[in-house]
Design a protein around this motif. Structure first.
Motif, PDB file in Angstrom:
ATOM      1  N   MET A   1      21.731 -81.806 -92.674  1.00 35.68           N
ATOM      2  CA  MET A   1      20.675 -81.838 -91.666  1.00 35.68           C
ATOM      3  C   MET A   1      21.321 -81.895 -90.287  1.00 35.68           C
ATOM      4  N   VAL A   2      20.727 -81.171 -89.344  1.00 33.59           N
ATOM      5  CA  VAL A   2      21.220 -81.173 -87.967  1.00 33.59           C
ATOM      6  C   VAL A   2      20.063 -81.544 -87.035  1.00 33.59           C
ATOM      7  N   ARG A   3      20.405 -82.050 -85.867  1.00 33.58           N
ATOM      8  CA  ARG A   3      19.401 -82.502 -84.909  1.00 33.58           C
ATOM      9  C   ARG A   3      19.212 -81.470 -83.804  1.00 33.58           C
ATOM     10  N   CYS A   4      17.955 -81.187 -83.521  1.00 36.38           N
ATOM     11  CA  CYS A   4      17.629 -80.277 -82.426  1.00 36.38           C
ATOM     12  C   CYS A   4      18.047 -80.930 -81.114  1.00 36.38           C
ATOM     13  N   ARG A   5      18.760 -80.200 -80.311  1.00 34.91           N
ATOM     14  CA  ARG A   5      19.264 -80.723 -79.034  1.00 34.91           C
ATOM     15  C   ARG A   5      18.120 -81.009 -78.065  1.00 34.91           C
TER      16      ARG A   5
ATOM     17  N   CYS B   1      14.513 -81.602 -78.915  1.00 35.41           N
ATOM     18  CA  CYS B   1      13.470 -82.557 -79.318  1.00 35.41           C
ATOM     19  C   CYS B   1      13.945 -83.638 -80.292  1.00 35.41           C
ATOM     20  N   ASP B   2      15.206 -83.606 -80.702  1.00 35.81           N
ATOM     21  CA  ASP B   2      15.800 -84.599 -81.617  1.00 35.81           C
ATOM     22  C   ASP B   2      15.197 -84.607 -83.021  1.00 35.81           C
ATOM     23  N   VAL B   3      14.528 -83.536 -83.410  1.00 35.25           N
ATOM     24  CA  VAL B   3      13.997 -83.420 -84.766  1.00 35.25           C
ATOM     25  C   VAL B   3      15.117 -82.952 -85.685  1.00 35.25           C
ATOM     26  N   HIS B   4      15.213 -83.537 -86.873  1.00 35.41           N
ATOM     27  CA  HIS B   4      16.210 -83.107 -87.851  1.00 35.41           C
ATOM     28  C   HIS B   4      15.651 -81.964 -88.692  1.00 35.41           C
TER      29      HIS B   4
ATOM     30  N   GLU C   1      20.287 -77.372 -91.918  1.00 33.38           N
ATOM     31  CA  GLU C   1      21.204 -76.486 -91.206  1.00 33.38           C
ATOM     32  C   GLU C   1      20.890 -75.020 -91.486  1.00 33.38           C
TER      33      GLU C   1
ATOM     34  N   TRP D   1      22.548 -77.297 -81.774  1.00 40.51           N
ATOM     35  CA  TRP D   1      21.592 -76.915 -82.816  1.00 40.51           C
ATOM     36  C   TRP D   1      20.184 -77.049 -82.276  1.00 40.51           C
TER      37      TRP D   1
ATOM     38  N   CYS E   1      15.777 -76.453 -83.370  1.00 42.05           N
ATOM     39  CA  CYS E   1      14.821 -76.261 -84.463  1.00 42.05           C
ATOM     40  C   CYS E   1      14.075 -74.931 -84.343  1.00 42.05           C
TER      41      CYS E   1
END
Length: 87
Positions: free
Chosen positions: A45-49, A51-54, A57, A67, A69
């Motif tokens: 899983m990666v975090r959107c730069r 909105c911080d949503v995971h 990948e 990364w 979303c």
């Protein structure tokens, strides 16, 4: 002797009914397993730069080492970086 035969018949009927019920249970369980979709084993899983949503990948968008979303968040982030660089 008569009582022994009656008990044997009752036992045989109960055993047969139990086997039938077990067969119905197995058939329903197999049908249910075939109907449920297999679980997707996600991966990293990666975090959107932005909105911080995971997000997985495999579904995320990558720009350099960042990364995102969705493409809208990527564009917003890059636009913000561009605007901050011009000031």
């Amino acid at each position: 002797m008569n009582l022994l035969i009656i008990r044997l018949i009752i036992f045989a009927v109960l055993f047969y009914a139990g086997l039938k019920l077990y067969g119905i249970y197995r058939q329903r369980r197999l049908t249910h397993q075939q109907q449920t979709p297999p679980r997707h084993e996600g991966g990293k899983m990666v975090r959107c730069r932005w909105c911080d949503v995971h997000v997985p990948e495999s579904e995320a968008l990558r720009d350099a080492e960042q990364w995102f979303c969705c493409s809208a968040h990527r564009d917003r982030f890059l636009q913000e970086q561009e605007d901050n660089g011009n000031r």
